[in-house]
Write an enzyme that holds these catalytic residues in place. Sequence first.
Site, PDB file in Angstrom:
ATOM      1  N   CYS A 133      -1.924 -26.656  23.308  1.00 11.49           N
ATOM      2  CA  CYS A 133      -0.688 -25.936  22.973  1.00 11.49           C
ATOM      3  C   CYS A 133       0.567 -26.724  23.346  1.00 11.49           C
ATOM      4  CB  CYS A 133      -0.675 -24.570  23.657  1.00 11.49           C
ATOM      5  SG  CYS A 133      -1.076 -24.614  25.410  1.00 11.49           S
ATOM      6  N   HIS A 246       5.788 -21.337  26.032  1.00  9.94           N
ATOM      7  CA  HIS A 246       5.842 -22.536  26.860  1.00  9.94           C
ATOM      8  C   HIS A 246       7.169 -23.255  26.643  1.00  9.94           C
ATOM      9  CE1 HIS A 246       1.794 -21.777  27.796  1.00  9.94           C
ATOM     10  NE2 HIS A 246       1.189 -22.823  27.257  1.00  9.94           N
TER      11      HIS A 246
END
Length: 340
Positions: A133, A246
Amino acid sequence: MKKKRYNVAVVGATGVVGAEMVKVLEEREFPIDKLLPLASERSIGKSVEFCGREIDVCELTPESFHGVDVALFSAGGSVSKEFAPIAAESGAVVVDNTSAFRMDDDVPLVVPEVNPEALAGYKARRIIANPNCSTIQMIVALAPLHRRARITRIVVSTYQSVSGAGIRAMEELSKQSVALFSQGECRIEAFPHRIAFNCIPHIGKFLGDGSTEEEMKMVNETHKIFSDPSIGVAATAVRVPVFCGHSESVNVEFEDPIDPEEAREILSSAPGVEVIDDPNLCRYPLAIDATGKDPVYVGRIRRDASVANGLAMWIVSDNLRKGAALNAVQIAELLIRDYL
């Protein structure tokens, strides 16, 4: 004759990423004939909602993939290592969200906006790897700049949400936060330290040189996706008390000069990227604003005067979407468009 609709299996359908995969398949109107949600025996009796219907979750077995065209995997590396080859042998093409196959030479590691041509290599094993990710969002933002001025070095610090560690980790942050405010017991189970109101500079196992597995994923995957192992990459991965999204602080050194204004212009027209960069109005990407959204957001673009041809920037994305489920579905879309 080319198919019009496809049978799609989602392995790990009851997990955080698996559930997001089902959601993204519906939102993007993927041409599905039959959706097959698969999970472990513990999930039998559960169902997933898809296009207004409740579909029962089936137990994952070696016989699960007969008649399946595309299998999206997100149930952990050990499950992928066991069942992805079985799915491929049964005739499915696997898009795997774990790290099980990412560094295998005969498995393409694909970010559709960056290296779609790599997808052609799926025929070797009928397995395609979805990158980590944190790597995905960084690469989507840096690739257009790399094409313009060639990157020679990247220094990245990640601020990764607890959703990257699964449902149990999200529940732990919630429970710890409540406990701290109510003077209750703060139990530590999912992480090595308390995550509520804390930052933990440790994601994945520690390696012999002091790096973690998560950090080395970013190094190795960047080299593979860019097909350039000469790029220097230094990564520090940190878990932060954020539920989803994130964030990354990225310093990039280029071979050729590139100024912040040109970088903004390039990124403003890049696929999958949205620039939010107006410091005077306190406008820059935030994890809470990226949640549930598809783009990779870039801001705080400025010169890094500590090196020649350097830029610094801030990159944010929803790790469950572009960092996992969306990227996998985009790979599947390219697959059915160009190859199946």
